[in-house]
Design an enzyme around this catalytic site. Structure first.
Site, PDB file in Angstrom:
ATOM      1  CG  ASN A   1      -6.964  -0.092   1.777  1.00  8.55           C
ATOM      2  OD1 ASN A   1      -5.999  -0.218   0.852  1.00  8.55           O
ATOM      3  ND2 ASN A   1      -6.697  -1.145   2.427  1.00  8.55           N
TER       4      ASN A   1
ATOM      5  CG  HIS B   1      -2.875   3.197   3.161  1.00  9.24           C
ATOM      6  ND1 HIS B   1      -3.545   2.906   2.073  1.00  9.24           N
ATOM      7  CD2 HIS B   1      -3.023   2.416   3.620  1.00  9.24           C
ATOM      8  CE1 HIS B   1      -3.628   1.800   2.226  1.00  9.24           C
ATOM      9  NE2 HIS B   1      -3.269   1.568   2.840  1.00  9.24           N
TER      10      HIS B   1
ATOM     11  CB  CYS C   1      -0.994  -0.051   1.077  1.00  9.55           C
ATOM     12  SG  CYS C   1      -2.342  -1.154   1.177  1.00  9.55           S
TER      13      CYS C   1
HETATM   14  O1  UT7 Z   1      -3.877  -1.861   4.083  1.00 11.25           O
HETATM   15  C1  UT7 Z   1      -3.791  -3.111   4.423  1.00 11.25           C
HETATM   16  C2  UT7 Z   1      -5.009  -3.125   5.582  1.00 11.25           C
HETATM   17  N1  UT7 Z   1      -4.874  -3.352   6.136  1.00 11.25           N
HETATM   18  C3  UT7 Z   1      -5.321  -3.173   6.863  1.00 11.25           C
HETATM   19  O2  UT7 Z   1      -6.340  -1.766   6.915  1.00 11.25           O
HETATM   20  C4  UT7 Z   1      -6.460  -4.122   7.874  1.00 11.25           C
HETATM   21  C5  UT7 Z   1      -6.452  -2.659   9.338  1.00 11.25           C
HETATM   22  N2  UT7 Z   1      -8.019  -3.509   9.798  1.00 11.25           N
HETATM   23  C6  UT7 Z   1      -9.140  -2.774  10.273  1.00 11.25           C
HETATM   24  O3  UT7 Z   1      -9.342  -2.474   9.356  1.00 11.25           O
HETATM   25  C7  UT7 Z   1     -10.024  -4.081  10.935  1.00 11.25           C
HETATM   26  O4  UT7 Z   1      -9.213  -4.398  11.934  1.00 11.25           O
HETATM   27  C8  UT7 Z   1     -11.244  -4.398  10.478  1.00 11.25           C
HETATM   28  C9  UT7 Z   1     -11.867  -4.134   9.726  1.00 11.25           C
HETATM   29  C10 UT7 Z   1     -10.458  -5.850   8.652  1.00 11.25           C
HETATM   30  C11 UT7 Z   1     -11.756  -5.289  11.433  1.00 11.25           C
HETATM   31  O5  UT7 Z   1     -12.831  -4.852  12.118  1.00 11.25           O
HETATM   32  P1  UT7 Z   1     -12.708  -5.355  13.750  1.00 11.25           P
HETATM   33  O6  UT7 Z   1     -13.371  -4.111  14.097  1.00 11.25           O
HETATM   34  O7  UT7 Z   1     -11.058  -4.727  14.141  1.00 11.25           O
HETATM   35  O8  UT7 Z   1     -13.153  -6.415  13.244  1.00 11.25           O
HETATM   36  P2  UT7 Z   1     -12.736  -7.321  13.982  1.00 11.25           P
HETATM   37  O9  UT7 Z   1     -11.916  -8.253  13.653  1.00 11.25           O
HETATM   38  O10 UT7 Z   1     -12.816  -7.429  15.223  1.00 11.25           O
HETATM   39  O11 UT7 Z   1     -14.608  -8.878  14.504  1.00 11.25           O
HETATM   40  C12 UT7 Z   1     -15.784  -8.432  15.192  1.00 11.25           C
HETATM   41  C13 UT7 Z   1     -16.101  -9.347  14.672  1.00 11.25           C
HETATM   42  C14 UT7 Z   1     -15.893 -10.643  14.558  1.00 11.25           C
HETATM   43  O12 UT7 Z   1     -17.653 -11.405  15.035  1.00 11.25           O
HETATM   44  P3  UT7 Z   1     -17.182 -12.154  16.545  1.00 11.25           P
HETATM   45  O13 UT7 Z   1     -16.332 -12.739  16.367  1.00 11.25           O
HETATM   46  O14 UT7 Z   1     -16.987 -10.993  17.342  1.00 11.25           O
HETATM   47  O15 UT7 Z   1     -18.547 -12.443  16.471  1.00 11.25           O
HETATM   48  C15 UT7 Z   1     -15.844 -10.780  13.383  1.00 11.25           C
HETATM   49  O16 UT7 Z   1     -15.889 -12.300  12.662  1.00 11.25           O
HETATM   50  O17 UT7 Z   1     -16.556  -9.103  13.531  1.00 11.25           O
HETATM   51  C16 UT7 Z   1     -16.832  -9.906  12.317  1.00 11.25           C
HETATM   52  N3  UT7 Z   1     -16.438  -9.446  11.242  1.00 11.25           N
HETATM   53  C17 UT7 Z   1     -17.536  -9.296  10.162  1.00 11.25           C
HETATM   54  N4  UT7 Z   1     -19.104  -9.132  10.388  1.00 11.25           N
HETATM   55  C18 UT7 Z   1     -19.252  -8.897   9.434  1.00 11.25           C
HETATM   56  C19 UT7 Z   1     -15.224  -9.720  10.587  1.00 11.25           C
HETATM   57  N5  UT7 Z   1     -15.566  -9.136   8.856  1.00 11.25           N
HETATM   58  C20 UT7 Z   1     -16.974  -8.663   8.989  1.00 11.25           C
HETATM   59  C21 UT7 Z   1     -16.949  -8.661   7.888  1.00 11.25           C
HETATM   60  N6  UT7 Z   1     -18.911  -8.424   8.185  1.00 11.25           N
HETATM   61  N7  UT7 Z   1     -17.136  -8.367   6.773  1.00 11.25           N
END
Ligand code: UT7
Length: 376
Positions: free
Chosen positions: A279, A249, A111
């Site tokens: 992104n 970014h 990125c």
């Molecule tokens: O440019 C480099 C690329 N990398 C990045 O940008 C990554 C940076 N990270 C992030 O932006 C965030 O960590 C994410 C957007 C990827 C995830 O957000 P989060 O608030 O950290 O969510 P999480 O991973 O803690 O997941 C929370 C819940 C989980 O369910 P449980 O275990 O609480 O029941 C996930 O399974 O949300 C669930 N989940 C979703 N639900 C609906 C994860 N992805 C999704 C989804 N739709 N797409």
């Protein structure tokens, strides 16, 4: 002293829009979840190869600078989603622009590829090696995204933008650079299947499996972008209140808000496009810069901070002093061919190919050669 002024800018966003509701037709996700966790509402899906998007963006940037292809000494193509490995992508842009005298190289730091490319081109101009450069940030992720994995499928989009740099005796362009790489966390973002260690194994190219530890990447990204921003401001003798605009970014609105907060810069002075394009990896910073110019948010002589991070985990923060001109000298008539399908149709076509062949994900884990390569 020689500087590298930014004298041209242009973007290319493919027209097909994939909404959060489109994603929830085949994934267990929702508009509410995606908007609240990422700030994203829609993203673009390209119907053309990445080089074609790049050529449209670079042609616009050259017209904006009042230059032609033959004036260009250097093309840097920043991307991690090259159309081919050999020949390189910058050479494809070179031939389309008629930039017959240009050196042409690809830079891949995921990125941050555009920002690393901008730093490289600036250093080459400042050293006297070249005079006029085109730097591109482009990504075509929709073709190899793992559309079955909601952790990543909702996050990414396609797009391109480019800038023209020209040698100048006035202090402008990139004046401060903090580059780094948090390699201890390199395994937190890995696209299995995208690379030659998988060649001649049972993996079909494009069939990817993403190792993606979102929460770890989130925290490390905020820390790295904030620290790099503080470092570059200190090195340039500037304070946060002297920054007119932050062009970060665009991986997640919450990451952007955290970096702004810890860097001491209010969100009113931060450019945000993540709601429109998701992104786009290397394309996010240059697209946001071009749109900031189009919206009149770049002021003559203004200071612009560009923090970014990506796979590696590479990171940076760049400090740009803008020149006098904030409007284009000319425009290019080069545009993309029409798109006859919807974004959802194109994504479903990729998914159908994947389903028809059956997943070869097992091959992304097993072969000894692959495991040796990944252990490095
Ligand atoms: O440019 C480099 C690329 N990398 C990045 O940008 C990554 C940076 N990270 C992030 O932006 C965030 O960590 C994410 C957007 C990827 C995830 O957000 P989060 O608030 O950290 O969510 P999480 O991973 O803690 O997941 C929370 C819940 C989980 O369910 P449980 O275990 O609480 O029941 C996930 O399974 O949300 C669930 N989940 C979703 N639900 C609906 C994860 N992805 C999704 C989804 N739709 N797409």
């Amino acid at each position: 002293m020689t500087y590298a002024a930014i004298t041209g800018w242009g973007k290319c966003l493919p027209p097909a829009v994939l909404t959060n509701d489109d994603l929830s037709t085949f994934l267990d996700t929702s508009d509410e979840w995606i908007v609240s966790r990422t700030g994203m509402r829609e993203r673009r899906v390209s119907h053309v190869p990445a080089i074609e998007m790049s050529v449209v963006a670079a042609s616009q940037a050259l017209a904006c600078a009042g230059l032609e292809g033959k004036d260009v000494d250097l093309i840097i193509y920043g991307s991690c989603s090259n159309d081919e490995g050999v020949p390189n992508s910058a050479s494809g842009v070179q031939i389309a622009l008629g930039a017959t005298h240009a050196a042409a190289m690809d830079v891949n730091t995921a990125c941050t590829s555009f920002c690393y490319g901008l730093a490289t081109a600036t250093a080459m101009i400042r050293s006297g090696m070249v005079k006029n450069a085109v730097v591109i940030g482009v990504e075509l992720i929709s073709r190899f995204l793992d559309w079955s994995n909601r952790n990543v499928a909702v996050l990414f989009g396609d797009g391109a933008a480019a800038v023209v740099l020209q040698a100048s005796e006035t202090e402008e362009g990139l004046i401060g650079t903090a580059l780094g790489c948090d390699a201890e966390a390199r395994e937190t973002l890995r696209v299995r299947g995208l690379g030659l260690c998988y060649a001649n194994s049972d993996v079909r190219f494009g069939d990817t499996l993403w190792d993606f530890d979102g929460q770890v990447i989130f925290k490390r990204a905020v820390h790295a972008m904030t620290e790099a921003s503080k470092r570059v401001l200190l090195e340039c003798g500037k304070t946060p209140d002297q920054i007119d605009l932050v062009v970060p970014h665009q991986a997640n609105l919450r990451i952007i808000e955290s970096v702004a907060k810890y860097s001491g810069i209010p969100m009113e002075r931060v450019m945000v496009t993540v709601h429109k394009y998701g992104n786009m990896s290397a394309a996010t910073v240059p697209v946001a810069l071009v749109e900031a110019l189009e919206e009149g948010r770049v002021t003559p002589g203004g200071y612009i901070l560009m923090p970014a991070f990506g796979g590696g985990l590479t990171y940076c923060s760049l400090l740009v002093k803008w020149g006098d001109r904030v409007t284009p000298l000319g425009t290019s008539s080069r545009i993309l061919p029409p798109c006859t399908e919807t974004a959802l149709q194109m994504v479903n076509a990729v998914r159908a190919v994947h389903d028809a062949h059956g997943s070869s994900h097992a091959g992304l884990m097993a072969p000894e050669f692959v495991e040796t390569a990944l252990a490095l």
